[in-house]
Design a protein around this motif. Sequence first.
Motif, PDB file in Angstrom:
ATOM      1  N   SER A  89       0.871  -1.178   0.000  1.00  0.00           N
ATOM      2  CA  SER A  89       0.000   0.000   0.000  1.00  0.00           C
ATOM      3  C   SER A  89       0.905   1.223   0.000  1.00  0.00           C
ATOM      4  O   SER A  89       1.863   1.288   0.784  1.00  0.00           O
ATOM      5  CB  SER A  89      -0.873  -0.027   1.264  1.00  0.00           C
ATOM      6  N   GLN A 114      -1.119  -2.403  -6.159  1.00  0.00           N
ATOM      7  CA  GLN A 114      -1.025  -2.566  -4.701  1.00  0.00           C
ATOM      8  C   GLN A 114      -1.553  -3.955  -4.342  1.00  0.00           C
ATOM      9  O   GLN A 114      -2.639  -4.349  -4.789  1.00  0.00           O
ATOM     10  CB  GLN A 114      -1.868  -1.520  -3.978  1.00  0.00           C
ATOM     11  N   GLY A 117      -4.066  -2.733  -0.979  1.00  0.00           N
ATOM     12  CA  GLY A 117      -4.605  -1.365  -0.993  1.00  0.00           C
ATOM     13  C   GLY A 117      -5.682  -1.217   0.075  1.00  0.00           C
ATOM     14  O   GLY A 117      -6.517  -2.108   0.241  1.00  0.00           O
ATOM     15  N   GLY A 119      -8.809   1.021   2.019  1.00  0.00           N
ATOM     16  CA  GLY A 119      -9.819   2.065   1.890  1.00  0.00           C
ATOM     17  C   GLY A 119     -10.213   2.564   3.271  1.00  0.00           C
ATOM     18  O   GLY A 119      -9.609   2.175   4.277  1.00  0.00           O
ATOM     19  N   ARG A 120     -11.216   3.413   3.324  1.00  0.00           N
ATOM     20  CA  ARG A 120     -11.666   3.936   4.618  1.00  0.00           C
ATOM     21  C   ARG A 120     -12.410   2.836   5.384  1.00  0.00           C
ATOM     22  O   ARG A 120     -12.892   1.883   4.814  1.00  0.00           O
ATOM     23  CB  ARG A 120     -12.587   5.142   4.391  1.00  0.00           C
ATOM     24  N   PHE A 125      -9.025  -1.747  -0.865  1.00  0.00           N
ATOM     25  CA  PHE A 125      -9.224  -0.981  -2.098  1.00  0.00           C
ATOM     26  C   PHE A 125      -8.598  -1.772  -3.235  1.00  0.00           C
ATOM     27  O   PHE A 125      -7.375  -1.963  -3.272  1.00  0.00           O
ATOM     28  CB  PHE A 125      -8.600   0.413  -1.984  1.00  0.00           C
ATOM     29  N   LEU A 135      -1.637   6.545  -5.473  1.00  0.00           N
ATOM     30  CA  LEU A 135      -0.652   7.583  -5.143  1.00  0.00           C
ATOM     31  C   LEU A 135      -0.814   8.030  -3.700  1.00  0.00           C
ATOM     32  O   LEU A 135      -1.933   8.185  -3.210  1.00  0.00           O
ATOM     33  CB  LEU A 135      -0.901   8.764  -6.091  1.00  0.00           C
ATOM     34  N   SER A 136       0.306   8.235  -3.019  1.00  0.00           N
ATOM     35  CA  SER A 136       0.255   8.829  -1.672  1.00  0.00           C
ATOM     36  C   SER A 136       1.258   9.958  -1.592  1.00  0.00           C
ATOM     37  O   SER A 136       2.379   9.846  -2.100  1.00  0.00           O
ATOM     38  CB  SER A 136       0.585   7.788  -0.597  1.00  0.00           C
ATOM     39  N   ASP A 178     -15.846  10.637  -1.984  1.00  0.00           N
ATOM     40  CA  ASP A 178     -15.877   9.711  -3.122  1.00  0.00           C
ATOM     41  C   ASP A 178     -15.949  10.538  -4.403  1.00  0.00           C
ATOM     42  O   ASP A 178     -16.762  11.468  -4.500  1.00  0.00           O
ATOM     43  CB  ASP A 178     -17.124   8.811  -3.070  1.00  0.00           C
ATOM     44  N   LYS A 185     -18.420   5.340  -8.596  1.00  0.00           N
ATOM     45  CA  LYS A 185     -17.217   5.810  -7.909  1.00  0.00           C
ATOM     46  C   LYS A 185     -15.990   5.478  -8.762  1.00  0.00           C
ATOM     47  O   LYS A 185     -15.748   4.321  -9.086  1.00  0.00           O
ATOM     48  CB  LYS A 185     -17.132   5.120  -6.544  1.00  0.00           C
ATOM     49  N   GLY A 188     -11.132   7.126  -4.703  1.00  0.00           N
ATOM     50  CA  GLY A 188     -11.350   7.270  -3.266  1.00  0.00           C
ATOM     51  C   GLY A 188     -10.121   7.880  -2.614  1.00  0.00           C
ATOM     52  O   GLY A 188      -9.011   7.846  -3.181  1.00  0.00           O
ATOM     53  N   ILE A 189     -10.324   8.428  -1.428  1.00  0.00           N
ATOM     54  CA  ILE A 189      -9.247   9.130  -0.719  1.00  0.00           C
ATOM     55  C   ILE A 189      -9.160   8.584   0.702  1.00  0.00           C
ATOM     56  O   ILE A 189     -10.183   8.432   1.384  1.00  0.00           O
ATOM     57  CB  ILE A 189      -9.560  10.645  -0.658  1.00  0.00           C
ATOM     58  N   GLY A 208      -3.722   9.551   0.654  1.00  0.00           N
ATOM     59  CA  GLY A 208      -3.700   8.435  -0.305  1.00  0.00           C
ATOM     60  C   GLY A 208      -4.878   8.534  -1.256  1.00  0.00           C
ATOM     61  O   GLY A 208      -6.019   8.760  -0.826  1.00  0.00           O
TER      62      GLY A 208
HETATM   63  C1  BTN Z   1     -11.808   4.720  -0.067  1.00  0.00           C
HETATM   64  O1  BTN Z   1     -12.478   4.963  -1.060  1.00  0.00           O
HETATM   65  O2  BTN Z   1     -12.274   4.083   0.896  1.00  0.00           O
HETATM   66  C2  BTN Z   1     -10.388   5.214   0.008  1.00  0.00           C
HETATM   67  C3  BTN Z   1      -9.510   4.492  -0.977  1.00  0.00           C
HETATM   68  C4  BTN Z   1      -8.078   4.997  -0.942  1.00  0.00           C
HETATM   69  C5  BTN Z   1      -7.171   4.152  -1.798  1.00  0.00           C
HETATM   70  C6  BTN Z   1      -5.800   4.738  -1.928  1.00  0.00           C
HETATM   71  S1  BTN Z   1      -4.857   3.954  -3.186  1.00  0.00           S
HETATM   72  C7  BTN Z   1      -3.430   4.790  -2.668  1.00  0.00           C
HETATM   73  C8  BTN Z   1      -3.459   4.768  -1.161  1.00  0.00           C
HETATM   74  N1  BTN Z   1      -2.909   3.526  -0.646  1.00  0.00           N
HETATM   75  C9  BTN Z   1      -3.821   2.803  -0.007  1.00  0.00           C
HETATM   76  O3  BTN Z   1      -3.596   1.691   0.528  1.00  0.00           O
HETATM   77  N2  BTN Z   1      -4.985   3.423   0.006  1.00  0.00           N
HETATM   78  C10 BTN Z   1      -4.913   4.700  -0.687  1.00  0.00           C
END
Ligand code: BTN
Length: 329
Positions: A89, A114, A117, A119-120, A125, A135-136, A178, A185, A188-189, A208
Amino acid sequence: MTKDKVLIILKSSGDYVSGESMSRELGVSRAAVNSAVKALRQEGYEISSVTNRGYMLCSSPDRLSQGEIEKALPAGRGETVKFLETVDSTNNYLKNKAGDGSLPDGYTVVADHQTGGRGRRGRSFSSPPGCGVYLSMLIRPDSAPGDTAGITAWVAVAVCDAIEKTCGIRPGIKWINDIIMGRRKVAGILTELSVEGESGHIQYIVIGIGINTNQRESDFPPELSEIAGSVAMAAGKSIDRGRLAGELINSLDRMRRGWPHEKERYLAAYRRDCVTIGKEVLLVRNGEQKKAFAKDIDDDFSLIAELPDGSLETVFTGEVSVRGLYGYV
Ligand code: BTN
């Protein structure tokens, strides 16, 4: 790497460039330029070569690389951008390295794939290779945690800016973060914050962002087929992922420079882009669901919801489903 630099020269020229002029410009041997061209061809770039004229880039694969990203960045910015083919991630990568203070404000990591990955709310993700931008960016604002409450909303505006610049269509924002195109969608962030125990000051924030970029409808698993879309699906054309990643870095840099004095700009853009306003919503908190009407966004980016009895509720956190968008029809 010479290969990335040769790619930048060929891409920005659009015409034949001689091997000799590239070796002069880059301060490397002709043999090094030849090997860079060979390596690029192996990665799927079609490069024609004509005696006495040099090399011309004819087509590029949908490949994310350091060189593809740097092309969209101002000179020197690429030095604090790291591209990785695969990582668990990008948020974890930065969090593991951010603590000792050696990475500068704005340091960015971009991955093609990833394996974990995030998500919230502890969700995963989906981050398959070859089609997304993950990207972070590390930021070190000189603020107390309470002062950064709206940062995720600012980031949502920055993501919309970057997508619009790359494909010409401005997405919408489903409160709070979102990113929506074609009612699905597409991005995501996940913003994560580390606070210094003693002073209560922010040590760093990792922003992220995951953007579904070139996925086709059939690329999503069945459980996401009604929910997830991609920028390419909405735009009806394939998207240059390197350019999108570069524009995302540029718009996040603009946001960092504007923080916090450009709040009015980000608030106005957020209110304009937010597709939640004026819709029937479901407020979901502690397992309870409440119907409401989304009236407005207040000056702290909170949602002002009107309940059926006419009372107003300010919503700072929690899930909000929007009638007509995925998950609530
Ligand atoms: C969401 O919609 O719940 C948030 C998703 C965020 C995904 C990004 S991808 C880059 C960064 N690395 C991660 O593991 N998560 C964020």
